[in-house]
Design a protein around this motif. Structure first.
Motif, short mmCIF file in Angstrom:
data_model
loop_
_atom_site.label_atom_id
_atom_site.label_comp_id
_atom_site.label_asym_id
_atom_site.label_seq_id
_atom_site.Cartn_x
_atom_site.Cartn_y
_atom_site.Cartn_z
N THR A 52 0.85 -1.18 0.00
CA THR A 52 0.00 0.00 0.00
C THR A 52 0.88 1.23 0.00
O THR A 52 2.09 1.15 0.24
CB THR A 52 -0.92 0.00 1.24
OG1 THR A 52 -1.84 1.10 1.15
CG2 THR A 52 -0.12 0.11 2.53
N ARG A 53 0.29 2.36 -0.29
CA ARG A 53 0.99 3.64 -0.19
C ARG A 53 -0.04 4.76 -0.19
O ARG A 53 -1.20 4.55 -0.55
CB ARG A 53 1.99 3.82 -1.33
CG ARG A 53 1.38 3.87 -2.72
CD ARG A 53 2.46 4.07 -3.77
NE ARG A 53 1.91 4.19 -5.12
CZ ARG A 53 1.69 3.17 -5.94
NH1 ARG A 53 1.99 1.94 -5.54
NH2 ARG A 53 1.19 3.36 -7.14
N PHE A 54 0.39 5.92 0.21
CA PHE A 54 -0.51 7.07 0.21
C PHE A 54 -0.92 7.42 -1.22
O PHE A 54 -0.09 7.42 -2.14
CB PHE A 54 0.16 8.28 0.86
CG PHE A 54 0.18 8.22 2.37
CD1 PHE A 54 -0.91 8.64 3.10
CD2 PHE A 54 1.30 7.75 3.03
CE1 PHE A 54 -0.90 8.58 4.49
CE2 PHE A 54 1.33 7.69 4.42
CZ PHE A 54 0.22 8.10 5.15
N PHE A 55 -2.20 7.69 -1.40
CA PHE A 55 -2.76 8.13 -2.68
C PHE A 55 -2.41 7.18 -3.82
O PHE A 55 -2.19 7.59 -4.96
CB PHE A 55 -2.35 9.57 -3.00
CG PHE A 55 -3.02 10.57 -2.08
CD1 PHE A 55 -4.28 11.08 -2.38
CD2 PHE A 55 -2.40 10.97 -0.91
CE1 PHE A 55 -4.90 11.97 -1.53
CE2 PHE A 55 -3.02 11.87 -0.04
CZ PHE A 55 -4.28 12.37 -0.35
N ARG A 56 -2.40 5.89 -3.50
CA ARG A 56 -2.23 4.88 -4.54
C ARG A 56 -3.43 4.93 -5.47
O ARG A 56 -4.57 5.04 -5.03
CB ARG A 56 -2.11 3.50 -3.90
CG ARG A 56 -1.80 2.38 -4.87
CD ARG A 56 -1.77 1.03 -4.13
NE ARG A 56 -1.28 -0.04 -4.96
CZ ARG A 56 -1.29 -1.33 -4.62
NH1 ARG A 56 -1.77 -1.68 -3.43
NH2 ARG A 56 -0.82 -2.25 -5.43
N GLU A 57 -3.21 4.83 -6.78
CA GLU A 57 -4.26 5.02 -7.78
C GLU A 57 -4.98 6.34 -7.51
O GLU A 57 -6.14 6.38 -7.10
CB GLU A 57 -5.23 3.82 -7.79
CG GLU A 57 -4.54 2.52 -8.17
CD GLU A 57 -5.48 1.33 -8.27
OE1 GLU A 57 -6.48 1.45 -8.99
OE2 GLU A 57 -5.21 0.32 -7.61
N PRO A 58 -4.28 7.44 -7.74
CA PRO A 58 -4.79 8.76 -7.33
C PRO A 58 -6.11 9.17 -7.95
O PRO A 58 -6.83 10.00 -7.38
CB PRO A 58 -3.66 9.72 -7.76
CG PRO A 58 -2.84 8.96 -8.75
CD PRO A 58 -2.94 7.53 -8.35
#
Length: 296
Positions: A94-100
């Motif tokens: 996961t990450r922040f704003f993944r698939e923004p």
């Protein structure tokens, strides 16, 4: 995707699948696969044997067990270790704003059109149904704050759930390395994240965002102790672990918890299928909107 994998012919129960520190036979793998399917809906083809071995060999070492036979005995008799096994088998990428684009859809399709209603006392409910270590629900919270800086004073709540208690605990802390928050837009990072005293390499999600998110342990294959409705649900990169029948059941349950006009956001390699498509319609890239009663 899991569904595209061709299953190999069944092997003899004692046939070795992986050569390593511990003997790992076909019977061991099948027993683990059955537990994973029953407990969490995870579909494990035999092609995943090496991955399963490498993940669970760590558990054997941690417990001081000499072989998978004794480990499976432990799993069958110990609910906590069953949970540890499932947690070890799941991937928490996961990450922040993944698939923004999903967060842009959330802002433009859900938050802004409902802004006047919410400011007059209306409710907003969002759900991150496989929240991992918290970057997804906090990205949702930061998106909310970009529209409602005073969100804590409004009837806005975000539910964040995952079956892995370790990642749920991580999310509750809201503490991330600087490289992890690099993809948070600068304006949001400056306003809503805060430095950590004595740790120049980390940042914490600020109280305004953390207060919006309630983290809970939840197995999507079990009972859901809430009724919704949710204005948006994120269920991304989860269904790829399920077989086609289980995917259809999950999509139907999720769709049933959406408010009319609510959005479901899924992973880039996933597609909604089954009876859920009777009440959902494609509404962008890996985004689906719940039809109104008049449309159904």
């Amino acid at each position: 995707m899991t569904l595209a994998v061709q299953r190999a012919p069944a092997r003899a129960a004692d046939a070795p699948l992986v050569t390593g520190e511990f003997a790992f036979a076909a019977a061991d793998f099948r027993a683990i696969a059955e537990i994973a399917k029953a407990e969490a809906g995870i579909d494990l083809p035999e092609s995943k044997a090496t991955l399963v071995y490498s993940r669970l060999a760590k558990r054997l070492r941690s417990l001081g067990l000499p072989n998978f036979t004794e480990y499976l005995d432990r799993v069958h008799g110990d609910e906590q270790e069953r949970g540890n096994m499932i947690a070890a088998l799941t991937t928490n990428v996961t990450r922040f704003f993944r698939e923004p684009h999903h967060f842009e859809y959330l802002k433009k399709n859900i938050l802004e059109p409902r802004a006047a209603h919410i400011r007059k006392g209306g409710r907003l409910r969002l759900w991150s149904s496989a929240c991992s270590t918290g970057q997804e629900p906090y990205s949702m919270a930061l998106t909310v704050l970009s529209v409602f800086p005073d969100a804590r004073q409004l009837d806005i709540r975000i539910l964040a759930t995952d079956l892995n208690p370790n990642v749920v605990a991580h999310g509750k802390r809201g503490l991330y390395r600087n490289e992890e928050v690099a993809e948070v837009p600068q304006a949001l990072r400056t306003k809503w994240l805060e430095p950590v005293a004595g740790d120049a390499d980390s940042m914490r999600v600020g109280e305004a965002a953390r207060a919006l998110v309630a983290f809970r342990e939840l197995n999507l294959m079990g009972n859901w102790p809430f009724k919704g409705p949710f204005d948006a649900i994120f269920c991304r990169n989860v269904a790829i672990y399920f077989d086609h029948e289980t995917q259809g059941k999950i999509w139907k349950r999720l769709a049933g918890l959406l408010a009319d006009g609510g959005d479901l956001y899924i992973g880039h390699s996933e597609r909604v299928s089954g009876s859920a498509m009777n009440i959902l319609t494609a509404n962008g890239v890996t985004s689906y909107r719940k039809k109104s009663d008049a449309q159904r």
